[in-house]
Scaffold this active site. Sequence first.
Site, PDB file in Angstrom:
ATOM      1  N   TRP A  86       0.817  -1.225   0.000  1.00 27.62           N
ATOM      2  CA  TRP A  86       0.000   0.000   0.000  1.00 27.62           C
ATOM      3  C   TRP A  86       0.849   1.273   0.000  1.00 27.62           C
ATOM      4  O   TRP A  86       1.859   1.363   0.693  1.00 27.62           O
ATOM      5  CB  TRP A  86      -0.874   0.011   1.260  1.00 27.62           C
ATOM      6  CG  TRP A  86      -1.505   1.336   1.535  1.00 27.62           C
ATOM      7  CD1 TRP A  86      -0.957   2.374   2.256  1.00 27.62           C
ATOM      8  CD2 TRP A  86      -2.791   1.790   1.092  1.00 27.62           C
ATOM      9  NE1 TRP A  86      -1.836   3.432   2.281  1.00 27.62           N
ATOM     10  CE2 TRP A  86      -2.967   3.107   1.581  1.00 27.62           C
ATOM     11  CE3 TRP A  86      -3.819   1.203   0.338  1.00 27.62           C
ATOM     12  CZ2 TRP A  86      -4.120   3.845   1.336  1.00 27.62           C
ATOM     13  CZ3 TRP A  86      -4.961   1.950   0.096  1.00 27.62           C
ATOM     14  CH2 TRP A  86      -5.103   3.245   0.594  1.00 27.62           C
ATOM     15  N   ASP A 140       0.231   9.123   0.664  1.00 23.93           N
ATOM     16  CA  ASP A 140       0.871  10.415   0.342  1.00 23.93           C
ATOM     17  C   ASP A 140       2.332  10.351  -0.106  1.00 23.93           C
ATOM     18  O   ASP A 140       3.124   9.595   0.472  1.00 23.93           O
ATOM     19  CB  ASP A 140       0.894  11.301   1.590  1.00 23.93           C
ATOM     20  CG  ASP A 140      -0.410  11.330   2.332  1.00 23.93           C
ATOM     21  OD1 ASP A 140      -1.399  10.790   1.845  1.00 23.93           O
ATOM     22  OD2 ASP A 140      -0.430  11.908   3.433  1.00 23.93           O
ATOM     23  N   GLN A 181       4.095   7.258   2.053  1.00 26.73           N
ATOM     24  CA  GLN A 181       3.359   6.551   3.102  1.00 26.73           C
ATOM     25  C   GLN A 181       3.160   5.114   2.623  1.00 26.73           C
ATOM     26  O   GLN A 181       2.597   4.885   1.545  1.00 26.73           O
ATOM     27  CB  GLN A 181       2.009   7.226   3.349  1.00 26.73           C
ATOM     28  CG  GLN A 181       2.118   8.544   4.077  1.00 26.73           C
ATOM     29  CD  GLN A 181       2.493   8.349   5.536  1.00 26.73           C
ATOM     30  OE1 GLN A 181       1.651   8.034   6.354  1.00 26.73           O
ATOM     31  NE2 GLN A 181       3.765   8.527   5.872  1.00 26.73           N
ATOM     32  N   TRP A 199      -4.186   0.076   3.859  1.00 22.71           N
ATOM     33  CA  TRP A 199      -3.494   0.978   4.792  1.00 22.71           C
ATOM     34  C   TRP A 199      -3.240   0.264   6.120  1.00 22.71           C
ATOM     35  O   TRP A 199      -4.089  -0.478   6.599  1.00 22.71           O
ATOM     36  CB  TRP A 199      -4.386   2.212   4.989  1.00 22.71           C
ATOM     37  CG  TRP A 199      -3.743   3.316   5.743  1.00 22.71           C
ATOM     38  CD1 TRP A 199      -2.983   4.321   5.231  1.00 22.71           C
ATOM     39  CD2 TRP A 199      -3.799   3.542   7.149  1.00 22.71           C
ATOM     40  NE1 TRP A 199      -2.561   5.157   6.225  1.00 22.71           N
ATOM     41  CE2 TRP A 199      -3.051   4.709   7.415  1.00 22.71           C
ATOM     42  CE3 TRP A 199      -4.399   2.883   8.212  1.00 22.71           C
ATOM     43  CZ2 TRP A 199      -2.888   5.217   8.701  1.00 22.71           C
ATOM     44  CZ3 TRP A 199      -4.238   3.387   9.489  1.00 22.71           C
ATOM     45  CH2 TRP A 199      -3.492   4.542   9.724  1.00 22.71           C
TER      46      TRP A 199
END
Length: 510
Positions: free
Chosen positions: A36, A39, A55, A63
């Site tokens: 995943w 940003d 991220q 996430w």
Amino acid sequence: MISEKLQQARDYEREKEAAILPENRPVYHFTPLTGWMNDPNGFSWYQDRYHLFYQYFPYTTEWGPMHWGHAVSEDLLKWDFLPAALAPDQPYDVEGCWSGSAVEIPDGETGSRQLLIYTGREPFFNEERREIRQVQCLAAGDGRDYSKWDNNPVITSADLPEGASIYDFRDPKVWRDEEEACYYMAVGSRAADGHGQVLLYRSRNGFQWDYLKVLDASRGKIGSMWECPDFFELEGSAFLLLSPQDMVQEGEFQNRHGNVYIKGIYDKEKHDFIRQEVHALDFGYDFYAAQTMQAPDGRRILIAWMQAWENARTREYVNGWAGMMTVPRELSVKDGYLIQTPVRELLQRRRNPVILRRVPVSGRIRLEGVQGRCLDMTVSVSPGWKSDYDSFEIRFAEGEIKGQYYAVILRYDKKEGLITLDRSVSGYRDDALPVRRLKVDSTGQVKFRLLLDRYSAEIFVNDGRYTLTSVLETDQAAEGISFISEGDAEISVEKYEIAHDGSAKREAVC
Ligand code: FRU
């Protein structure tokens, strides 16, 4: 010293990387090494290369506790992965190393170091209740390996103005002011009224920070929490970029989690930002958390997560990665608006031109050599020589698959001065607002530049005055492009395929 948690992530990503075949990634858009991504973080220039952190949760395509992935590039398009830079391995960031930025700092021994500034999510106990606070942290390194600073966190809830949330305090963007020989930091925060604000801090050395003031605040108008601020001056104006949560969907702002810019004037002595105008940064479905950097040649370059939180949970990820970045974009200012154009490096990747001038369109046509799902195509539309047109459409990613018609419909309604992007028959099933609408202030010619890649479309209208960015889930076999005019139009088309990454091994075009 590399922690066990970081080593584990590095081992895991190395093992998984080979499992993702290049044909299952976009051709020229950045995707995470594995798992995943959201940003962009730490977008910067250090030791003769661009650095992009992100991220990252390597272990699944959803996430999770955030790490920082890392890649480097010489041309902003071909990225080489480096090992993950940060893992949530300290008490002050154990719930995640959230978004932040990077800056170069002088260092007596090695000349310079790269400083990563990020948000740690730290659990604590408040009268036996477990709560979370967000704190700002540092890690310094050589462009590959980073050590978290012993005195982390460097900014805590003790450094907040009165009433600011200790829970919503994140995404530090740091820049150096050469004249003053110091560093500034803009951080997203939630004010006592529950709405977003940006806090400004200053440091002489990058390690000790002082709170200065609130740079700007939503005051109930521009969404709730303001995430991922960025702040820079360009061509005489100051720009504050923000990703506000929970925006009211009206006018230019059509996403619940939007990305906006505030243009204003900045008084550097008093640190006063005087707001002038607020605009959407992008008018498509998927664009968030944009971050900028200044290239050594002076260009201000932006990159954004090509996704929106409201869409991110609904996608099915089959390729081992989730999340793409936009193409890096050069920023400039025209008539007071922020203009975005794909970085000029992309021109080097264009192959096999198809150039058609003054093609009349009345009704629907397809043009020989003009199709595909990975291309850079500019279409200029003008009135026909006999009469004018009322509306004009470009349908792309078009085709019939198993009896079902698919297309993305980009339409310009000349009378209304309205551009719409409609992906409701593209195979994407989860949009709350199926059509994106954009009022244009051009009445004469309209020009579209479309960057298509396997899973996305980025549309630049009138040389970057407006952009519309969207992910696509349309089957790759739908690669038709049609032009449809109501009335008489005339178009010029320049279409190129985009080469893979310029390396000998993968010279093939998509
Ligand atoms: C924005 C954001 C940031 C945060 C990060 C967590 O997309 O919510 O505010 O730092 O993502 O992954």
